[in-house]
Design an enzyme around this catalytic site. Structure first.
Site, PDB file in Angstrom:
ATOM      1  N   LYS A 280     -21.374  10.319 -21.963  1.00 29.08           N
ATOM      2  CA  LYS A 280     -21.124   9.507 -23.154  1.00 29.08           C
ATOM      3  C   LYS A 280     -19.861   8.683 -22.953  1.00 29.08           C
ATOM      4  O   LYS A 280     -18.860   9.164 -22.410  1.00 29.08           O
ATOM      5  CB  LYS A 280     -20.989  10.419 -24.375  1.00 29.08           C
ATOM      6  CG  LYS A 280     -20.879   9.677 -25.700  1.00 29.08           C
ATOM      7  CD  LYS A 280     -20.901  10.652 -26.870  1.00 29.08           C
ATOM      8  CE  LYS A 280     -20.702   9.944 -28.202  1.00 29.08           C
ATOM      9  NZ  LYS A 280     -20.711  10.882 -29.344  1.00 29.08           N
TER      10      LYS A 280
ATOM     11  N   SER B  90     -23.225   9.649 -33.243  1.00 28.18           N
ATOM     12  CA  SER B  90     -22.783   8.620 -32.332  1.00 28.18           C
ATOM     13  C   SER B  90     -23.300   8.787 -30.900  1.00 28.18           C
ATOM     14  O   SER B  90     -23.134   7.899 -30.072  1.00 28.18           O
ATOM     15  CB  SER B  90     -21.248   8.579 -32.310  1.00 28.18           C
ATOM     16  OG  SER B  90     -20.719   9.811 -31.798  1.00 28.18           O
TER      17      SER B  90
ATOM     18  N   SER C   7     -22.522  14.252 -34.508  1.00 27.73           N
ATOM     19  CA  SER C   7     -22.910  13.279 -33.489  1.00 27.73           C
ATOM     20  C   SER C   7     -23.743  13.826 -32.339  1.00 27.73           C
ATOM     21  O   SER C   7     -24.259  13.058 -31.537  1.00 27.73           O
ATOM     22  CB  SER C   7     -21.661  12.581 -32.926  1.00 27.73           C
ATOM     23  OG  SER C   7     -21.104  11.737 -33.899  1.00 27.73           O
TER      24      SER C   7
END
Length: 498
Positions: A75, A151, A175
């Site tokens: 990520k 996210s 997230s």
């Protein structure tokens, strides 16, 4: 390149193929690259490709790691690779390069995985959708008109579309769990302090945010947590006494019926879509069929106070991030450096007092104590992961009028007036009404997971969330392993893009 059904295997399965010399690591990396190149134009999950380094690693890797030769995406926030870009989804960081590997990345590297790229995120990982202005929206592989959540939306879309079996993720308010729910994946947020946060920091989001992975199978998540957990001297928080083998927990039956509480009521009093309720009712029936004791009961916390304390953190952390951007740029941040919504959140953070912030942290601790007492009676607390199914791409964009107001507030420095007028309370409801269930575990520090048990009448997954007491990821993995064997568990390979 040998032809083999790459997408049919999870991470452990691919590692076994490589270890048994049925395929080579180079062939696995080539297959992953082929999937990314085939699908990323439509999905927009991968924003930084590392193919050359991945191929070089595959040529000289060894078999010492449990996931040796398995491709993984990281990520694009917190999971820093030395000398690699880390833009945090923002134009402001477009020239930033990491000075060193984060501890999380160091530990992931030791598992034998091969880094193949980085995934898309909303700016500063602030939203439950992944539609940054800098990179454009990531789309849900189940239906490209919808969001995969956020996210960690890029990571979820990559795994759900078959690009990689495992992708790095983190969770400061849902997230990991929100995108897991929206893409039919398994997503576990570990206990605060279970996974590393260094080297640059001792905590992420005051301890609310933790790093882990998104996976298609429970066993991949469990084994990865076994490998990356453990003491980190720079960390501000450390976990409780339950140190078990999570991989073995997945296969371990419960020695007694579990006591389970569930609720489909939003903790902030907003509506919950019938499809998200139905997912919980379906889970309840399955749990009862296994002989577990299930009771409808709400968590003993003040959901509205906890939501307000979360948003206080939210405002303060964004303000601090904008201050760091100013130091990096050598000037004041302007709208255009960051997105308008990020800018107004930062202004509200500047209008937040130290008293506000301390009181909000105290609310976390109060809720944590209440939930620990709750778990003296109940092994699990079950809710919808989200209050609504995935939204359409662009559906949650700010309007031109809202954009105009942000400019006026910023120009005239009216953020304190905005807070006094009570507009912030409305902002809290607007921001959290679609995802009101996930923040509690971040603030209390307890582990939580989203499991894929329901597909809506529009063909989109929604998740069911399970929480357990702090330190009891073993219970969550036991439950997930049990549910994974049922017909209700979503096979992500059924989505058309996989």
């Amino acid at each position: 390149m040998a032809v083999f059904p790459y997408k049919e295997y999870d991470g452990i399965g691919l590692a076994e193929l490589i270890r048994n010399r049925e395929v080579t690591a180079e062939e696995v990396i080539d297959a992953a690259i082929a999937e990314i190149e085939k699908k990323n134009h439509d999905v927009n999950a991968v924003i930084n490709k590392m193919y050359d380094k991945a191929k070089g690693k595959a040529e000289q890797f060894d078999l010492s790691g449990e996931f040796s030769g398995v491709p993984i995406l990281l990520k694009n926030i917190a999971q820093e690779i030395k000398d690699g870009p880390i833009t945090n989804g923002s134009r402001a960081y477009c020239h930033y390069k990491a000075a060193e590997d984060s501890t999380f990345v160091e530990r992931i590297r030791k598992t034998g995985t091969i880094f193949i790229g980085q995934t898309n995120i909303p700016e500063l990982a602030l939203m439950g959708i992944t539609e940054p202005a800098f990179y454009g929206p990531t789309r849900n592989p189940w239906n490209l008109n919808y969001t995969p959540g956020g996210s960690s939306g890029g990571s979820a879309a990559a795994v759900a579309s078959g690009m990689v079996p495992i992708a790095g993720a983190n969770d400061g308010g849902g997230s990991i769990r929100i995108p897991a729910a929206f893409t039919g994946l398994f997503g576990l947020k570990p206990t605060r302090g279970r996974t590393p946060v260094g080297k640059k920091e001792g905590r992420h989001w005051q301890g609310a945010a933790v790093d882990h992975v998104l996976t298609r199978t429970v066993r991949d998540s469990a084994l990865m947590l076994d490998l990356i957990k453990g003491y980190e001297r720079s960390a501000a928080f450390h976990t409780g006494p339950y140190e078990v083998n999570y991989f073995e927990a997945v296969k371990t039956p419960f020695p007694r019926p579990m006591r389970i509480a569930f609720s489909t009521i939003s903790p902030i009093g907003t509506e919950v879509d019938p499809e998200c309720k139905e997912a919980v009712y379906k889970a309840v029936k399955i749990l009862e069929s296994f002989g577990h004791i299930v009771e409808e009961k709400n968590a003993p916390v003040d959901g509205k106070k906890l939501a307000k304390s979360f948003m206080t953190l939210y405002f303060g952390e964004v303000a601090a991030s904008l201050k760091e951007i100013e130091e990096m740029l050598g000037r004041k941040v302007r709208i255009g450096d960051v997105e308008p919504s990020t800018y107004i959140l930062g202004l509200l953070g500047k209008a937040t007092t130290a008293e506000d912030f301390v009181l909000s942290i105290r609310e976390w601790d109060k809720a944590a104590i209440q939930m620990e007492t709750f778990h003296d009676t109940y092994d699990f607390y079950v809710t919808p992961t989200t209050a609504y199914p995935p939204s359409k791409i662009g559906e949650l964009d700010i309007t031109s009028f809202e954009n105009y107001l942000i400019h006026i507030i910023g120009t005239l420095h009216l953020q304190r007036a905005v807070k006094k007028l009570g507009i912030v309370d409305q902002m809290i409801e607007n921001n959290l009404k679609r995802t009101p269930f996930t923040q509690m575990a971040n603030l209390t520090g307890q582990p939580a997971m989203s499991v894929p048990l329901h597909v809506t009448n529009k063909g989109l997954p929604v998740g069911v969330q399970f929480l357990s007491a702090k330190g009891r990821e073993d219970l969550l993995f036991q439950m997930a392993g049990l549910l994974e064997q049922t017909d209700a568990w979503i096979d992500v390979k059924k989505n058309e893009m996989f």
